[in-house]
Design a protein around this motif. Structure first.
Motif, PDB file in Angstrom:
ATOM      1  N   GLY A  41       0.798  -1.274  -0.019  1.00  0.00           N
ATOM      2  CA  GLY A  41      -0.035   0.132   0.074  1.00  0.00           C
ATOM      3  C   GLY A  41       0.896   1.145  -0.107  1.00  0.00           C
ATOM      4  O   GLY A  41       0.280   2.412   0.244  1.00  0.00           O
ATOM      5  N   GLN A  74       2.932   2.332   2.251  1.00  0.00           N
ATOM      6  CA  GLN A  74       3.024   2.853   3.403  1.00  0.00           C
ATOM      7  C   GLN A  74       4.524   3.075   3.747  1.00  0.00           C
ATOM      8  O   GLN A  74       4.892   4.083   4.657  1.00  0.00           O
ATOM      9  CB  GLN A  74       2.286   2.274   4.609  1.00  0.00           C
ATOM     10  CG  GLN A  74       2.742   0.758   4.688  1.00  0.00           C
ATOM     11  CD  GLN A  74       2.076  -0.200   5.808  1.00  0.00           C
ATOM     12  OE1 GLN A  74       1.600   0.504   6.761  1.00  0.00           O
ATOM     13  NE2 GLN A  74       1.911  -1.615   5.335  1.00  0.00           N
ATOM     14  N   ARG A  75       5.429   2.514   3.175  1.00  0.00           N
ATOM     15  CA  ARG A  75       6.883   2.754   3.415  1.00  0.00           C
ATOM     16  C   ARG A  75       7.591   3.257   2.309  1.00  0.00           C
ATOM     17  O   ARG A  75       8.876   2.854   2.019  1.00  0.00           O
ATOM     18  CB  ARG A  75       7.334   1.332   3.760  1.00  0.00           C
ATOM     19  CG  ARG A  75       7.143   0.642   5.122  1.00  0.00           C
ATOM     20  CD  ARG A  75       7.340   1.584   6.438  1.00  0.00           C
ATOM     21  NE  ARG A  75       7.199   1.087   7.607  1.00  0.00           N
ATOM     22  CZ  ARG A  75       6.044   0.580   8.242  1.00  0.00           C
ATOM     23  NH1 ARG A  75       5.083   1.255   7.701  1.00  0.00           N
ATOM     24  NH2 ARG A  75       6.037   0.276   9.348  1.00  0.00           N
ATOM     25  N   GLY A 133       5.274   9.162  11.626  1.00  0.00           N
ATOM     26  CA  GLY A 133       4.017   9.041  11.113  1.00  0.00           C
ATOM     27  C   GLY A 133       3.300  10.091  10.668  1.00  0.00           C
ATOM     28  O   GLY A 133       2.827  10.181   9.406  1.00  0.00           O
ATOM     29  N   LYS A 161       4.801  11.640   7.254  1.00  0.00           N
ATOM     30  CA  LYS A 161       4.662  10.853   6.178  1.00  0.00           C
ATOM     31  C   LYS A 161       3.403  11.071   5.658  1.00  0.00           C
ATOM     32  O   LYS A 161       2.926  11.111   4.385  1.00  0.00           O
ATOM     33  CB  LYS A 161       4.913   9.418   6.348  1.00  0.00           C
ATOM     34  CG  LYS A 161       6.384   9.254   6.714  1.00  0.00           C
ATOM     35  CD  LYS A 161       7.046   7.860   6.507  1.00  0.00           C
ATOM     36  CE  LYS A 161       6.237   6.868   7.541  1.00  0.00           C
ATOM     37  NZ  LYS A 161       6.615   5.534   7.478  1.00  0.00           N
ATOM     38  N   GLN A 162       2.340  11.382   6.733  1.00  0.00           N
ATOM     39  CA  GLN A 162       0.841  11.496   6.046  1.00  0.00           C
ATOM     40  C   GLN A 162       0.549  12.810   5.777  1.00  0.00           C
ATOM     41  O   GLN A 162      -0.507  12.801   4.823  1.00  0.00           O
ATOM     42  CB  GLN A 162      -0.088  11.189   7.446  1.00  0.00           C
ATOM     43  CG  GLN A 162       0.036   9.489   7.871  1.00  0.00           C
ATOM     44  CD  GLN A 162      -0.582   9.446   9.170  1.00  0.00           C
ATOM     45  OE1 GLN A 162      -1.407  10.394   9.703  1.00  0.00           O
ATOM     46  NE2 GLN A 162      -0.541   8.271   9.651  1.00  0.00           N
ATOM     47  N   THR A 188       5.817  12.652   0.023  1.00  0.00           N
ATOM     48  CA  THR A 188       6.749  11.866   0.191  1.00  0.00           C
ATOM     49  C   THR A 188       8.041  12.662  -0.817  1.00  0.00           C
ATOM     50  O   THR A 188       9.211  12.347  -0.139  1.00  0.00           O
ATOM     51  CB  THR A 188       6.137  10.438  -0.568  1.00  0.00           C
ATOM     52  OG1 THR A 188       5.204  10.061   0.292  1.00  0.00           O
ATOM     53  CG2 THR A 188       7.779   9.620  -0.468  1.00  0.00           C
TER      54      THR A 188
END
Length: 301
Positions: A25, A27-28, A210, A213-214, A218
């Motif tokens: 997804g 997320q990393r 967190g 990153k949200q 990115t």
């Protein structure tokens, strides 16, 4: 027989959904991109035989295009079969399930080693380093990533008395079972003890937070991290550190690949790719299976 303590615990991802759960997804995406930047900084663009130590599902396989042979080693056959789904059509890739404290390779088999996001699972770093030093040839390159004990988050938590262990002591800290953080000078000493010559360090993943990153694009975070990575030469406060080392006074480069992980003597090449590998020496004669293209060295047949 190899002088190895077989009671050293090994972190086992067999049967796990690590790829989807941890990396799925996007997320990393930030961590993946900044780690690739650091890897490209140190990894020679071309080479003969490369070993990815703890390769998992082969996340970094596309970084090895300039190598004649790429060996993906992991303890988990599950993850290696996932790696096959990505790289199985490329004949340069070899998939090996083994205990990294008992490497199934001849001395001097590799000219390049890559180890990213796996040293934090090593319960016995000196033992692992001895094996790595054995299988890399003289002058070979070792690109290592490790979890940095003295990072900003750990320092803040310690000063606020939210954690008991100090980030300023040299010894590794096991903060969760089989999950370790390391101090940079301690890592240098382990490398030097087995005749690796550690060189440049870079600090990576400064923005592994967190809410950042949200809420921050990115590509912005990746660009900022890229500019900060060279500070690893003098200030290492990030959760991740990469170090480039070169093997000195090592063995000559070997043509063969596999050795019996118990007696360390070379294994004969099988007649067919799916055939078991059999140690021909009378005092050993262990057999090692090949399961759907994955060489199985954790336990003999």
């Amino acid at each position: 027989m190899a002088n190895v303590d077989e009671t050293v615990p090994v972190c086992d991802y067999e049967g796990s959904d690590y790829q989807d759960r941890f990396w799925g997804g996007g997320q990393r995406a930030y961590e993946d991109q900044v780690e690739r930047i650091a890897l490209r900084r140190f990894l020679p663009s071309r080479g003969g035989r490369l070993l990815d130590v703890g390769a998992g599902f082969g996340r970094l396989g596309d970084e090895y295009d300039g190598y004649e042979q790429v060996v993906l080693l992991d303890y988990s056959s599950t993850l290696l079969h996932e790696a096959q789904e990505q790289w199985g059509d490329d004949p340069r890739f070899v998939y090996v399930a083994a205990n990294w404290y008992q490497m199934p390779f001849v001395t001097g088999a590799f000219d390049t080693l890559v180890q990213v996001r796996t040293l934090h699972h090593a319960a016995d770093v000196p033992l692992l380093m001895r094996e790595l030093a054995r299988i890399i040839c003289n002058g070979g390159d070792y690109v290592l990533e490790f979890a940095n004990k003295r990072n900003l988050k750990a320092i803040g938590r310690y000063w606020l008395k939210k954690q008991e262990w100090s980030p300023f002591t040299p010894e590794p800290i096991e903060f969760v079972a089989l999950n370790y953080n390391f101090e940079t000078n301690w890592i240098r000493k382990q490398l030097e003890a087995v005749q690796f010559e550690p060189g440049e360090m870079v600090a990576v993943s400064h923005f592994r937070v967190g809410w950042l990153k949200q809420n921050v694009p990115t590509n912005w975070l990746v660009t900022a991290d890229k500019w900060l990575q060279p500070t690893g030469g003098w200030l290492r406060l990030s959760p991740s550190v990469f170090v480039h080392s070169r093997r000195r006074q090592g063995a000559a480069a070997a043509k063969g690949l596999f050795a019996c992980p118990h007696c360390k003597r070379p294994l004969p090449t099988p007649n067919q790719p799916h055939d078991a590998l059999i140690c021909a020496h009378a005092d050993c004669q262990r057999q090692w299976a090949v399961d759907k293209g994955v060489y199985q060295f954790k336990e003999p047949v």
